[in-house]
Design an enzyme around this catalytic site. Structure first.
Site, short mmCIF file in Angstrom:
data_model
loop_
_atom_site.label_atom_id
_atom_site.label_comp_id
_atom_site.label_asym_id
_atom_site.label_seq_id
_atom_site.Cartn_x
_atom_site.Cartn_y
_atom_site.Cartn_z
N LYS A 27 0.18 4.87 -10.81
CA LYS A 27 0.23 3.48 -11.37
C LYS A 27 -1.55 3.12 -11.87
CE LYS A 27 -0.25 1.48 -6.82
NZ LYS A 27 0.44 0.75 -5.69
N TYR A 67 -33.06 -9.09 -12.54
CA TYR A 67 -32.46 -10.26 -12.19
C TYR A 67 -32.83 -11.02 -10.81
CZ TYR A 67 -30.65 -9.85 -16.87
OH TYR A 67 -30.60 -9.75 -18.48
C1 LIG Z 1 0.54 1.66 -4.73
C2 LIG Z 1 1.55 2.16 -3.89
C3 LIG Z 1 1.61 3.45 -3.03
C4 LIG Z 1 0.42 4.36 -3.05
O1 LIG Z 1 -0.63 3.61 -2.13
P1 LIG Z 1 -1.79 4.37 -1.56
O2 LIG Z 1 -2.39 3.85 -0.65
O3 LIG Z 1 -2.60 4.73 -2.85
O4 LIG Z 1 -1.50 5.75 -1.13
C5 LIG Z 1 2.70 3.71 -2.22
N1 LIG Z 1 3.68 2.88 -2.26
C6 LIG Z 1 3.90 1.68 -2.94
C7 LIG Z 1 5.27 0.81 -2.95
C8 LIG Z 1 2.95 1.27 -3.62
O5 LIG Z 1 2.92 0.28 -4.67
#
Ligand SMILES: *Cc1c(COP(=O)(O)O)cnc(C)c1O
Length: 371
Positions: A35, A258
């Site tokens: 994702k 800054y």
């Molecule tokens: C994003 C997600 C993961 C992966 O999590 P990580 O901490 O990056 O391994 C696993 N399960 C769900 C439901 C997620 O939304």
């Protein structure tokens, strides 16, 4: 010369990290979580590195579609399921598995006209209180789903809120196991932290049919600072690097950037790096944030600005205009490492956020790809 800031993506590192997860989870199958544009790495590059996974987990139908266009014919799951009834058509067309976490999604399925049976993963809220059916409502949702002619298979899924602590997952696991005990379904439990951190002693193992690692595939640690990515044997898949575009000689008392937040305590040289918060480098990285110049560890000084940041050249006397600067990852020229987790910690956040926040203006180059 164009602006020297560049993100380099290494599919070989992802392949290595996937292998690392395989070693940790035995014969569980792996949903590679891609994702958020594969945590900022780009879906195509991630596909290149992670096509050895058993399936891909995404948030959006468009991501699933892109994976199909890249040639992936295996399983894909929508981690939050469909956001409206219409998306079920895409699930049928693209052959997507999808999470069901609420009654509305079951209603949409019941009204869906489809030739193909849907594969759904019924989500339990085992204690995180984000998505899913409460344990006492889970079995009736399971029964209702299983009875739908539109549904071919129902698996069980839950998500841990404290997977990075050895004890954290066990209470949720007990709740999940009790409510699903006699269901003839596949189970999907563990994110990165729970996949790598097998519980100790008396606690039951976090065994499941499918695990869902994300961050570790990209070579960052799920539980920094308890363990670094190196402790876990992971390789960074993204390296953000640039060059010095100016060098200044500071007299004692000279101010930098800054807000004049850094004052030279002695005569010293300062380097100006082509990278700023407009590129996704956190503005919260104050003086002291680690950074490598010519492979040598030094620190950010003063405030990060939109297009530039300044570095202390005292530990790197040979550095000059054009010297390589590594913001995180592995130095292309010197091979030295700086973990994104360490930079994130200096900004009070986690590596995930930095990787995902890489700005669209940063050119991305995939190693081994023909340009
Ligand atoms: C994003 C997600 C993961 C992966 O999590 P990580 O901490 O990056 O391994 C696993 N399960 C769900 C439901 C997620 O939304």
């Amino acid at each position: 010369m164009t602006r020297p800031l560049l993100a380099t993506i290494d599919p070989q590192a992802m392949r290595h990290n996937l292998q690392r997860v395989r070693q940790a989870v035995g014969d569980a199958r792996i949903w590679a979580v891609v994702k958020a544009n594969a945590y900022g790495h780009g879906l195509a590059a991630a596909y290149e590195g992670l096509r050895g996974a058993d399936g891909f987990a995404v948030l959006l139908v468009q991501e699933a579609q892109q994976l199909r266009q890249l040639g992936w014919r295996g399983p894909i799951v929508l981690l939050e399921g469909v956001f409206e009834a219409r998306e079920l058509e895409a699930c049928s067309r693209l052959g997507l598995s999808h999470v069901v976490h609420c009654d509305a999604q079951i209603d949409w399925l019941a009204a869906h006209k489809s030739q193909l049976g849907q594969h759904v993963l019924l989500k339990m809220n085992s204690g995180m209180n984000r998505l899913g059916f409460a344990p006492e409502r889970y079995r009736s949702a399971y029964a209702r789903l299983s009875a739908l002619p539109q549904v071919e298979a129902v698996d069980c899924i839950t998500h841990f809120s404290q997977a990075d602590s050895p004890m954290g997952a066990s209470a949720q696991l007990a709740i999940f196991n009790t409510a699903t005990a006699d269901l003839a379904a596949e189970r999907s439990l563990s994110n990165s932290a729970a996949s790598l951190l097998q519980p100790q002693g008396e606690q039951p193992p976090l065994h499941s049919d499918w695990v869902r690692p994300g961050i570790v595939l990209y070579g960052a640690s799920p539980d920094y600072p308890q363990h670094s990515a190196q402790d876990w044997g992971l390789e960074p898949a993204m390296s953000l690097h640039s060059r010095l575009i100016a060098v200044q000689h500071l007299a004692v008392g000279a101010a930098v950037g800054y807000g004049n937040t850094f004052i030279a305590p002695e005569p010293m040289r300062l380097g100006v790096v082509a990278c700023g918060y407009g590129d996704g480098y956190p503005r919260h990285c104050a003086t002291g944030t680690p950074i490598l110049v010519d492979g040598v560890r030094t620190q950010v000084i003063g405030r990060v600005s939109m297009d530039m940041l300044c570095v202390d050249l005292r530990p790197v006397p040979q550095a000059d205009f054009g010297s390589e600067v590594l913001l995180w990852g592995r130095s292309p020229r010197y091979g030295s490492l700086l973990s994104v987790d360490e930079v994130a910690a200096a900004a009070g956040t986690i590596g995930y956020e930095l990787l995902c926040a890489l700005a669209p203006r940063v050119p991305v180059q995939t190693m081994g790809a023909t340009a």
